[in-house]
Design a protein around this motif. Structure first.
Motif, short mmCIF file in Angstrom:
data_model
loop_
_atom_site.label_atom_id
_atom_site.label_comp_id
_atom_site.label_asym_id
_atom_site.label_seq_id
_atom_site.Cartn_x
_atom_site.Cartn_y
_atom_site.Cartn_z
N SER A 120 -0.04 16.87 -11.63
CA SER A 120 1.39 16.56 -11.73
C SER A 120 2.13 17.68 -12.45
N PHE A 121 3.46 17.59 -12.39
CA PHE A 121 4.32 18.61 -13.03
C PHE A 121 4.15 18.65 -14.54
N LYS A 122 3.54 17.62 -15.11
CA LYS A 122 3.46 17.54 -16.58
C LYS A 122 2.77 18.75 -17.19
N CYS A 143 0.48 10.85 -27.01
CA CYS A 143 1.65 10.58 -26.17
C CYS A 143 1.59 9.14 -25.71
N ALA A 144 2.79 8.62 -25.36
CA ALA A 144 2.84 7.38 -24.57
C ALA A 144 2.98 7.83 -23.14
N SER A 145 2.47 7.03 -22.21
CA SER A 145 2.53 7.54 -20.84
C SER A 145 2.46 6.44 -19.80
N THR A 146 3.13 6.71 -18.68
CA THR A 146 2.92 5.89 -17.49
C THR A 146 1.73 6.46 -16.70
N GLY A 147 1.09 7.47 -17.22
CA GLY A 147 -0.17 7.95 -16.64
C GLY A 147 -0.30 9.45 -16.51
N ASN A 148 0.77 10.13 -16.12
CA ASN A 148 0.63 11.57 -15.87
C ASN A 148 0.66 12.42 -17.14
N THR A 149 1.53 12.07 -18.07
CA THR A 149 1.54 12.83 -19.33
C THR A 149 0.18 12.70 -20.00
N PRO A 248 13.13 12.93 -9.15
CA PRO A 248 13.09 11.56 -9.64
C PRO A 248 13.39 11.52 -11.14
N GLY A 249 13.98 10.44 -11.60
CA GLY A 249 14.30 10.33 -13.03
C GLY A 249 13.54 9.17 -13.67
N GLY A 250 12.83 9.48 -14.75
CA GLY A 250 12.12 8.45 -15.51
C GLY A 250 12.55 8.55 -16.96
N ASN A 251 11.76 9.35 -17.73
CA ASN A 251 12.12 9.60 -19.12
C ASN A 251 13.13 10.75 -19.23
N LEU A 252 13.43 11.37 -18.10
CA LEU A 252 14.49 12.39 -17.94
C LEU A 252 14.19 13.74 -18.60
N GLY A 253 12.91 14.03 -18.77
CA GLY A 253 12.52 15.33 -19.31
C GLY A 253 12.72 16.43 -18.28
N ASN A 254 12.31 16.17 -17.05
CA ASN A 254 12.45 17.19 -16.00
C ASN A 254 13.91 17.57 -15.79
N SER A 255 14.74 16.59 -15.57
CA SER A 255 16.15 16.90 -15.30
C SER A 255 16.76 17.65 -16.49
N SER A 328 5.28 3.47 -10.39
CA SER A 328 4.94 3.16 -11.78
C SER A 328 5.22 4.33 -12.73
N ALA A 329 5.19 5.55 -12.23
CA ALA A 329 5.45 6.72 -13.09
C ALA A 329 6.84 6.69 -13.69
N ILE A 330 7.79 6.09 -12.98
CA ILE A 330 9.18 6.08 -13.46
C ILE A 330 9.62 4.65 -13.82
N GLU A 331 8.65 3.83 -14.15
CA GLU A 331 8.97 2.46 -14.58
C GLU A 331 9.38 2.51 -16.05
N LEU A 404 8.34 17.31 -5.67
CA LEU A 404 7.23 16.36 -5.53
C LEU A 404 6.43 16.44 -6.83
N THR A 405 6.70 15.48 -7.70
CA THR A 405 6.24 15.57 -9.08
C THR A 405 4.74 15.31 -9.27
N GLY A 406 4.16 14.49 -8.39
CA GLY A 406 2.75 14.14 -8.59
C GLY A 406 1.99 14.04 -7.27
N1 F0G Z 1 7.37 11.69 -11.37
C1 F0G Z 1 6.15 11.50 -11.89
C2 F0G Z 1 4.97 11.62 -10.99
C3 F0G Z 1 6.01 11.20 -13.27
O1 F0G Z 1 4.80 11.02 -13.78
C4 F0G Z 1 7.16 11.07 -14.07
C5 F0G Z 1 7.07 10.74 -15.47
C6 F0G Z 1 8.40 11.29 -13.46
C7 F0G Z 1 8.47 11.60 -12.12
C8 F0G Z 1 9.64 11.20 -14.24
O2 F0G Z 1 9.85 12.38 -14.92
O3 F0G Z 1 10.22 11.51 -17.21
O4 F0G Z 1 10.77 13.85 -16.61
O5 F0G Z 1 12.13 11.96 -15.73
N2 F0G Z 1 6.02 10.35 -16.04
C9 F0G Z 1 5.88 10.17 -17.49
C10 F0G Z 1 4.44 9.92 -17.84
C11 F0G Z 1 6.83 9.28 -18.10
O6 F0G Z 1 4.16 9.28 -18.85
O7 F0G Z 1 3.56 10.41 -17.15
P1 F0G Z 1 10.81 12.44 -16.21
#
Ligand code: F0G
Length: 447
Positions: A120-122, A143-149, A248-255, A328-331, A404-406
């Motif tokens: 993943s992009f992490k 870290c806390a994570s939805t899996g990729n971090t 995609p936006g989750g924790n908004l670090g990428n954006s 689930s990554a952006i839940e 394509l983040t993951g």
């Molecule tokens: N796409 C994927 C595959 C991710 O794993 C995440 C975030 C995002 C998009 C959202 O990115 O947070 O920068 O807006 N995953 C984090 C994790 C939260 O714990 O792996 P973001």
């Protein structure tokens, strides 16, 4: 000091040394940026400057897709920058996926971050944060994570042996591909009863109390590493700026980091034009969409309306509203990088959209059919681009880069369920396996 940490609040702008471990401004509580004094470190004169490094691929720092751009994130001397081979990614011109989005065939590009060592992009941000953690002498990182971090932290810890990795995950959805990575790489894995937002709140407390180095994207060095995703996009486009970046936006670090990248490139005169930014939420985790598009929250020169966000989160708590999506990554309902993301939206004339579960799944199947598989959260970018083309916000002839983040293999259960669902007609692009008796004639007949 040529690099330092600085509060993003324009009324504060307090500065701190690079060696300090801080996740927010101690004076006003706002997030911190890493800032550079370009009078002391001569910046590149043009982006072509980076082409000289292509010939130095036997040097791990020049091969790394993060550290070959060290000149634009020089917060540590390069000899302290850790690489496990991150950032060997590709920008694919996706002529087979473009028709689905409504764009002209040669106008859609997919930035495939699934090719990173942990898939993943992490890894872009982790290379930077992990290097900083090791530099200041931390022995444990969390870290806390939805899996990729967590997969990313775990792989850096395992490959280098420099820090013990401790990961906090919620008890709900975590894709097995990601969990299996953390377990395999030896991360101490704490599964707390709660969701990602709960785990995020807890890990911040624990890190503070136990002096454990935190690698979530509240860590400003994570954001520095993730800027390089944009540098590689520009590199692949021969340094031409695309019209749109869709993420995609989750924790908004990428954006947040994309915005910072473009602010800096523009300030340094390395680009003359800025792409527009589209951030795509899942409808079941749509805090940014609601705040930005419905409630009108804006960066406002750094004076975001705090009362509005506070009331929004209070209402969320009162209603017991929890994020819920198949992506689930952006839940995530309480994005920690909201302020920096608003700054990015402001600078890049951004828009935010939400997409449904079905839109995510169909888009994911189309990405897969085009040859680069991705996990559900990543496909939100394609679904969002399609929506914006249909609305006429993105023009068919504009050049669009979706991130394509993951990797597709992060979450195979979702993919297999999509293609094998019994209910006919729900999943438009299902590629059902054909079940045949072990008989040559019947097998041939089924082809
Ligand atoms: N796409 C994927 C595959 C991710 O794993 C995440 C975030 C995002 C998009 C959202 O990115 O947070 O920068 O807006 N995953 C984090 C994790 C939260 O714990 O792996 P973001």
């Amino acid at each position: 000091m040529a690099a330092l940490q600085q509060c993003i609040n324009p009324r504060c702008e307090k500065q701190f040394a690079i060696e300090e471990v801080l996740y927010a401004c101690p004076a006003c509580g706002e997030p911190l940026d890493v800032e550079y004094d370009w009078n002391k470190i001569a910046p590149p004169k043009s982006l072509k400057h980076f082409e000289q490094y292509w010939q130095q691929r036997s040097n791990p720092h020049r091969r790394s897709g993060v550290w070959r751009f060290h000149d634009l994130l020089p917060f540590l001397p390069i000899e302290h920058c850790i690489s496990i081979g991150e950032g060997q990614t590709i920008l694919q011109q996706a002529h087979r996926v473009a028709p689905y989005t409504g764009l002209k065939n040669d106008r859609l590009f997919l930035q495939y971050e699934g090719l990173n060592p942990s898939g993943s992009f992490k890894d872009n941000g982790m290379a930077a944060a992990f290097s900083h953690g090791a530099f200041i002498g931390a022995k444990k990182a969390a870290c806390a994570s939805t899996g990729n971090t967590s997969a990313s932290l775990a792989i850096y810890a395992a490959c280098t042996g420099l820090m013990q990795s401790i990961i906090f995950i919620g008890s709900g959805k975590i894709a097995y591909g990601k969990l299996s990575q953390a377990l395999d790489y030896g991360a101490k894995t704490i599964q707390i009863q709660g969701d990602f937002d709960d785990a995020m709140a807890r890990v911040q407390q624990v890190a503070k109390e136990q002096s454990i180095y935190l690698v979530n994207s509240v860590n400003p060095f994570r954001i520095e590493g993730q800027k390089t995703i944009m540098f590689r996009v520009l590199e692949a486009l021969h340094w031409e700026v695309p019209d749109w970046i869709v993420v995609p936006g989750g924790n908004l670090g990428n954006s947040s980091s994309f915005g910072k990248a473009f602010i800096e490139l523009h300030r340094l005169g390395l680009i003359s034009r800025v792409p527009r930014l589209a951030i795509i939420n899942a409808a079941g985790a749509n805090t940014l969409y609601r705040l930005y598009e419905q409630e009108g929250l804006r960066w406002n020169g750094g004076q975001c309306d705090k009362t509005l966000t506070q009331k929004f989160f209070e209402r969320m708590t009162a209603e017991g509203r929890k994020a819920s999506t198949i992506a689930s990554a952006i839940e995530i309902n309480r994005p920690v990088n909201l302020a920096k993301c608003l700054r990015a939206l402001d600078f890049c004339n951004g828009v935010v959209r939400e997409v449904t579960e079905q839109e995510i799944l169909d888009a994911k199947a189309q990405v897969g059919a085009g040859g680069l598989g991705c996990e559900p959260a990543s496909a939100a970018s394609i679904a969002g681009a399609r929506k914006l083309v249909a609305e006429g916000i993105i023009e068919k002839s504009e050049r669009v880069v979706c991130i394509l983040t993951g990797h597709q293999l992060k979450d195979p259960n979702v993919t297999v369920a999509y293609h094998t669902l019994e209910q006919q007609g729900v999943n438009e692009f299902a590629n059902r396996p054909i079940s045949v008796e072990n008989d040559l004639e019947r097998i041939v007949a089924s082809l």
